[in-house]
Scaffold this active site. Structure first.
Site, PDB file in Angstrom:
ATOM      1  N   ASP A 218       0.893  -1.225   0.041  1.00 13.20           N
ATOM      2  CA  ASP A 218      -0.091   0.128  -0.099  1.00 13.20           C
ATOM      3  C   ASP A 218       0.787   1.218  -0.055  1.00 13.20           C
ATOM      4  O   ASP A 218       1.887   0.935  -0.544  1.00 13.20           O
ATOM      5  CB  ASP A 218      -0.978   0.007   1.233  1.00 13.20           C
ATOM      6  CG  ASP A 218      -2.293   0.578   0.861  1.00 13.20           C
ATOM      7  OD1 ASP A 218      -2.206   1.942   0.538  1.00 13.20           O
ATOM      8  OD2 ASP A 218      -3.345   0.223   1.500  1.00 13.20           O
ATOM      9  N   GLY A 240       4.525  -0.377  -4.288  1.00 14.24           N
ATOM     10  CA  GLY A 240       3.835   0.265  -3.339  1.00 14.24           C
ATOM     11  C   GLY A 240       2.792   1.389  -4.141  1.00 14.24           C
ATOM     12  O   GLY A 240       2.974   1.284  -5.302  1.00 14.24           O
ATOM     13  N   HIS A 241       1.858   1.955  -3.219  1.00 15.02           N
ATOM     14  CA  HIS A 241       1.110   3.069  -3.735  1.00 15.02           C
ATOM     15  C   HIS A 241       1.519   4.329  -3.820  1.00 15.02           C
ATOM     16  O   HIS A 241       1.040   5.373  -3.858  1.00 15.02           O
ATOM     17  CB  HIS A 241      -0.242   2.814  -2.993  1.00 15.02           C
ATOM     18  CG  HIS A 241      -1.010   1.547  -3.236  1.00 15.02           C
ATOM     19  ND1 HIS A 241      -2.365   1.326  -2.755  1.00 15.02           N
ATOM     20  CD2 HIS A 241      -0.579   0.365  -3.962  1.00 15.02           C
ATOM     21  CE1 HIS A 241      -2.483   0.178  -3.075  1.00 15.02           C
ATOM     22  NE2 HIS A 241      -1.535  -0.347  -3.880  1.00 15.02           N
ATOM     23  N   GLY A 242       3.062   4.502  -3.491  1.00 18.57           N
ATOM     24  CA  GLY A 242       3.519   5.904  -3.288  1.00 18.57           C
ATOM     25  C   GLY A 242       3.410   6.647  -2.092  1.00 18.57           C
ATOM     26  O   GLY A 242       3.174   6.122  -1.173  1.00 18.57           O
TER      27      GLY A 242
END
Ligand SMILES: *[C@@H]1O[C@H](CO)[C@@H](O)[C@H](O)[C@H]1NC(C)=O
Ligand SMILES: *[C@@H]1O[C@H](CO)[C@@H](O)[C@H](O)[C@H]1NC(C)=O
Ligand SMILES: *[C@@H]1O[C@H](CO)[C@@H](O)[C@H](O)[C@H]1NC(C)=O
Length: 392
Positions: A218, A240-242
């Site tokens: 995430d 990941g989501h940054g």
């Protein structure tokens, strides 16, 4: 001296003297002395708690020492305030029970609460989250999941040199803290493990995160409501989501986020680079004075994105207009490759348009050609290198 050293008593006397002198500056609490077993299978929770009680009531600065080996810990709460400052020095690995349900419903695995002046140095955490993720994916009556290492209502916190793998949910949480430093941490969970954020900061002031590698399922770092004066540098993010501010606007009455800086960092193969996200409903929340600068993105899906209509999986969408006011966000010297055509997305609120958005020296390409940008309800300026062509 020569004559004294001939007496057999002198070395023993000197030792005693040295012990007293060292003892006067610090106190040491080795968890082995309290019954912890480095075998990975004996429950060491009670032993750690006994060491904590002793250290926390010490009037001298206290060090809790965890030597090499694997120590099985259930959900555990280390509660302050303590009488003096505490160092937790770890050479070993803390491991969670193999049955993910044993971490229970508290939402925490290792929790420090109301502890001031604490340093947590070194070692590893292995939450063994795979069973929990499988439960989440099958959707079968799962517990909420435990964050691996959490500091709640703590001031003057240092977390340094810690490695965490396979958290059930977030690896490291800084919540309602003042003055926290997180440096040189390594947080790993597989790309597809749900909600395994790296670091979550919320309700905190004066947090610095530096020199860390975050590879998660995430957000690498998520920044929740009521966060101010956060400085992040030398972060390696992805997969990941940054790095995300938000999601904000979950609550109607919510504190905003301000004075956030991210600099000198690299994103590799992440879903987003720098993201600001909010739900589409009225709220008191806001985002202001943010700087994202000197960033390299490699094969990132949304290198620059503001999404004020955030609603993952399109479930329970509020379908209104976001009340989060976003202003004063600078993007400076951001370059690299986008994994999608649209590398810059500003999807702002219809009722509270984004203002003071500044782009300077942006160079983002897609398949070796300039990427594109899209703007809605946003105003600001664009200077220097403009790839993609600015839509501001
Ligand atoms: C903004 O945050 C930085 C830390 O990143 C801090 O040094 C500075 O004093 C803050 N500025 C204001 C106006 O609070
Ligand atoms: C929001 O809109 C979607 C799609 O139109 C709809 O399925 C959903 O029920 C709406 N949500 C609410 C809270 O009204
Ligand atoms: C943008 O980056 C590409 C790829 O590195 C490079 O070839 C190009 O010259 C850069 N454009 C500008 C205007 O700096």
């Amino acid at each position: 001296m020569a004559s004294l050293s001939c007496t057999p008593y002198f070395p023993a006397l000197l030792m005693l003297l040295m012990m007293i002198m060292m003892g006067s500056t610090r106190a040491d609490y080795n968890v082995l002395s309290y019954g912890a077993k480095p075998d990975g299978t004996t429950d060491s929770t009670k032993a750690f708690l006994k060491a904590w009680v002793a250290a926390c009531s010490s009037t001298r600065a206290a060090t809790i020492y965890v030597p090499k080996g694997r120590f099985l810990l259930k959900a555990v709460e280390f509660r302050g305030p303590c009488k003096s400052r505490i160092i937790v020095r770890v050479d070993g690995t803390l491991v969670a029970p193999s049955n993910y349900r044993e971490l229970g419903n508290s939402g925490y695995w290792i929790l420090f609460i109301k502890v001031n002046n604490i340093m947590y140095l070194g070692g590893s955490l292995d939450a063994r989250g795979a069973g929990f993720w499988a439960c989440r994916k099958s959707g079968n009556n799962c517990p909420p999941g435990a964050r691996s290492l959490t500091f709640n209502w703590a001031n003057n916190v240092v977390v340094s040199g810690v490695t965490s793998i396979n958290s059930q949910v977030t690896h490291l949480v800084i919540n309602s803290c003042n003055n926290a430093v997180v440096r040189n941490v390594k947080l790993y969970a597989p790309d597809q493990s749900p909600n395994t954020d790296g670091i979550h900061v919320q309700g905190s002031t004066g947090v610095t995160i530096s020199g860390s590698t975050l590879q998660t399922g995430d957000d690498c770092i998520s920044i929740g409501p009521d966060t101010r004066n956060l400085f992040m540098t030398n972060i390696k993010c992805g997969p990941g989501h940054g790095i995300s501010i938000g999601s904000l606007g979950r609550e109607t009455n919510e504190g905003g986020v301000q004075n956030i800086t991210l600099t000198n960092s690299v994103f590799s193969g992440s879903d987003n680079g720098v993201r600001i996200k909010s739900w589409a409903r009225p709220t008191t929340s806001f985002v202001r004075n943010v700087v994202f600068q000197n960033l390299i993105v490699r094969n990132v899906k949304n290198p620059i994105i503001i999404d004020q209509n955030y609603c993952p999986n399109n479930q329970g969408c509020p379908n209104q207009s976001s009340g989060v006011k976003i202003s004063g966000v600078t993007y400076r010297n951001i370059r690299g490759t986008s994994a999608t055509q649209n590398a810059v997305i500003f999807k702002c609120s219809t009722s509270n348009p984004c203002s003071g958005i500044r782009l300077h020296d942006i160079n983002l390409t897609y398949m070796k050609k300039p990427a594109s940008a899209s703007c809605s309800h946003v105003s600001g300026t664009s200077t220097g290198v403009r790839v993609p062509e600015s839509c501001l």
